[in-house]
Write an enzyme that holds these catalytic residues in place. Sequence first.
Site, short mmCIF file in Angstrom:
data_model
loop_
_atom_site.label_atom_id
_atom_site.label_comp_id
_atom_site.label_asym_id
_atom_site.label_seq_id
_atom_site.Cartn_x
_atom_site.Cartn_y
_atom_site.Cartn_z
N ASN A 1 1.85 5.11 -0.64
CA ASN A 1 3.29 5.18 -0.43
C ASN A 1 3.98 4.24 -1.42
OD1 ASN A 1 2.87 6.88 1.80
ND2 ASN A 1 2.64 5.14 3.19
N ASP B 1 -6.40 -1.03 8.85
CA ASP B 1 -4.96 -1.03 9.13
C ASP B 1 -4.74 -1.32 10.62
OD1 ASP B 1 -2.35 0.58 7.58
OD2 ASP B 1 -2.21 0.06 9.69
N GLY C 1 8.08 5.77 1.85
CA GLY C 1 7.64 5.21 3.13
C GLY C 1 6.91 3.89 3.01
N GLN C 2 7.03 3.24 1.84
CA GLN C 2 6.35 1.94 1.67
C GLN C 2 7.05 0.87 2.50
OE1 GLN C 2 6.03 0.64 -2.44
NE2 GLN C 2 4.58 -0.98 -1.92
N SER C 3 6.28 0.14 3.28
CA SER C 3 6.85 -0.93 4.11
C SER C 3 6.36 -2.31 3.68
CB SER C 3 6.55 -0.70 5.59
OG SER C 3 5.16 -0.71 5.82
N HIS D 1 -4.10 3.67 1.10
CA HIS D 1 -4.57 4.02 2.44
C HIS D 1 -5.78 4.94 2.31
CE1 HIS D 1 -0.76 2.86 4.66
NE2 HIS D 1 -0.24 3.06 3.45
N HIS E 1 -1.10 -1.05 -2.08
CA HIS E 1 -2.22 -0.73 -1.19
C HIS E 1 -2.48 0.76 -1.21
CE1 HIS E 1 1.52 -0.90 1.13
NE2 HIS E 1 1.04 0.09 1.88
#
Length: 114
Positions: A87, A30, A93-95, A102, A100
Amino acid sequence: MSDCLFCAIVAGDIPANIVLQTDTVLAFHDVQPQAPTHILVIPKQHFADLAAVAAADPTLAADLMLAAAEVAHTVQLDQAGYRLVVNTGVDGGQSVYHCHVHVLGGRGLQWPPG
Ligand code: DGP
């Protein structure tokens, strides 16, 4: 999928520090690490989130979990422990809307998270 950041990484159009690659998944560091070790595990095929992966292809969802465990072993997080985070959606909080997982570790992680 066009205009997807992680699809561009899969295609090699955006560089990434790759940790693991299989036929179906890719893992890379990341760029905004939230822990001493912070790696993302993604399906190569585009899905918006893990629920979409699981609904369409449960084997691929399992591939993601197996890859996360393999990554944790490769970067030597598995002895001390690590955290997997997925997320999902705005409140989650997914952007980046390409599924994916983490993989976080390298220090004691607070729970519940702040
Ligand atoms: P999330 O907020 O759960 O959607 O996480 C998206 C993560 O993606 C976030 O921790 C930062 C990371 N990220 C964003 N852009 C890039 C990039 O271009 N390269 C890499 N390696 N990671 C990125």
